[in-house]
Design an enzyme around this catalytic site. Structure first.
Site, mmCIF file in Angstrom:
data_model
loop_
_atom_site.group_PDB
_atom_site.id
_atom_site.type_symbol
_atom_site.label_atom_id
_atom_site.label_comp_id
_atom_site.label_asym_id
_atom_site.label_seq_id
_atom_site.Cartn_x
_atom_site.Cartn_y
_atom_site.Cartn_z
ATOM 1 N N GLN A 182 0.834 -1.258 0.222
ATOM 2 C CA GLN A 182 0.401 -0.178 -0.164
ATOM 3 C C GLN A 182 0.425 0.879 -0.418
ATOM 4 O O GLN A 182 1.590 0.860 0.879
ATOM 5 C CB GLN A 182 -0.546 0.047 1.171
ATOM 6 C CG GLN A 182 -2.183 -0.892 0.922
ATOM 7 C CD GLN A 182 -2.900 -0.874 2.417
ATOM 8 O OE1 GLN A 182 -3.888 -1.500 2.139
ATOM 9 N NE2 GLN A 182 -2.604 -0.408 3.109
ATOM 10 N N GLY A 183 0.592 2.165 -0.881
ATOM 11 C CA GLY A 183 1.546 4.194 -1.011
ATOM 12 C C GLY A 183 -0.315 4.449 -0.832
ATOM 13 O O GLY A 183 -1.167 4.710 -1.362
ATOM 14 N N TYR A 184 0.335 5.047 -0.089
ATOM 15 C CA TYR A 184 -0.473 6.787 0.725
ATOM 16 C C TYR A 184 -0.044 7.706 -0.916
ATOM 17 O O TYR A 184 1.699 8.254 -0.552
ATOM 18 C CB TYR A 184 -0.356 7.213 1.583
ATOM 19 C CG TYR A 184 -1.450 5.948 2.375
ATOM 20 C CD1 TYR A 184 -2.360 5.615 2.738
ATOM 21 C CD2 TYR A 184 0.077 4.321 2.811
ATOM 22 C CE1 TYR A 184 -3.277 4.772 2.868
ATOM 23 C CE2 TYR A 184 -1.077 3.436 3.876
ATOM 24 C CZ TYR A 184 -2.240 3.413 3.491
ATOM 25 O OH TYR A 184 -3.111 2.150 4.045
ATOM 26 N N ILE A 185 -1.305 8.550 -1.587
ATOM 27 C CA ILE A 185 -0.414 9.850 -2.494
ATOM 28 C C ILE A 185 -0.692 10.641 -1.405
ATOM 29 O O ILE A 185 -0.109 11.890 -1.340
ATOM 30 C CB ILE A 185 -1.700 9.473 -3.528
ATOM 31 C CG1 ILE A 185 -1.137 8.110 -4.214
ATOM 32 C CG2 ILE A 185 -1.266 10.359 -4.397
ATOM 33 C CD1 ILE A 185 -0.100 7.798 -4.600
ATOM 34 N N ASN A 197 4.815 7.468 1.240
ATOM 35 C CA ASN A 197 4.364 6.461 2.195
ATOM 36 C C ASN A 197 3.921 5.053 2.280
ATOM 37 O O ASN A 197 3.532 5.338 1.215
ATOM 38 C CB ASN A 197 3.271 7.314 3.717
ATOM 39 C CG ASN A 197 4.048 8.731 3.801
ATOM 40 O OD1 ASN A 197 4.968 8.589 4.716
ATOM 41 N ND2 ASN A 197 3.451 9.381 4.429
#
Length: 166
Positions: A28-31, A84
Site C-alpha cells: 500500500q502506498g499513500y498519495i 509513505n
C-alpha cells in the site's frame, strides 16, 4: 457512496492461524494521507490486482470509502510516487460475526499483527476471539496510513507501552 464499518484489534499468539483460509501479499502506498480529511491509497495485491482507494472519516467507527480497480501498470507507477508505504500479508479467516481478516505487517511495522472485522451496521455486536487482546479501532496512530508514515520501529518505548507492544 461506500461506507466501511470495521473494528480492529491487536493480536497475540498464533491461535488465529487455525481459522486462516488463504493469504495475500499486499503493498500500500499513500498519495494523500490525513487523519481528519481524505486519504488516497494505491493497493497492489501480489502482482495481479490493484485498486485506488479514497477514504474520509464518517460517523463513529465508520468511514466513507470508494475503491476503483486500476491497471497494474498505473498502480506500480503510483507505488513508486507514494511518499509513505507499507507491506503486509493478509489472511482471510473463517469466523462468525462479520468478515474477519488478519494483517501481519512487515518491514518497519514487524511484528505488528492486527485483526479487523467488517460489519454491516455500527450497532452490530462483535465477540472478539480470545487472541484479540486490545481493541484499537480508535487508535489513529495504528491506522494503515499512519503506520505507513510513522512505522512502529520509529515509536518510543513509551508509545509502544500505551498499546502493549513492548
Amino acid at each position: 457512496m461506500g461506507l466501511e464499518i470495521e473494528r480492529r484489534f491487536l493480536v497475540k499468539g498464533e491461535e488465529w492461524k487455525q481459522n486462516a483460509q488463504n493469504c495475500q501479499k499486499i503493498r500500500q502506498g499513500y498519495i494523500v494521507s490525513s487523519i481528519k480529511d481524505w486519504t488516497v491509497r494505491v493497493r497492489i495485491i501480489e502482482k495481479d490486482q490493484a485498486w485506488l482507494t479514497l477514504k474520509s472519516p464518517a460517523k463513529g467507527i465508520s468511514c466513507n470509502e470508494f475503491e476503483y480497480l486500476i491497471p497494474k501498470e498505473d498502480a506500480l507507477e503510483l507505488w513508486e510516487l507514494a511518499s509513505n508505504k507499507l507491506t503486509k500479508t493478509r489472511y482471510k479467516l473463517n469466523l462468525q460475526g462479520g468478515d474477519w481478516i488478519i494483517d501481519c505487517f512487515e518491514g518497519n511495522n514487524y511484528p505488528l499483527v492486527i485483526a479487523e472485522v467488517e460489519l454491516t451496521s455500527i450497532k452490530q455486536k462483535v465477540k472478539p476471539p480470545s487472541w484479540c487482546f486490545l481493541e484499537v479501532t480508535k487508535y489513529k496512530q495504528l491506522s494503515n496510513a499512519a503506520l505507513a508514515e510513522r512505522p512502529i520501529s520509529d515509536w518510543s518505548k513509551e508509545d509502544l507501552m500505551t498499546i502493549n507492544l513492548n
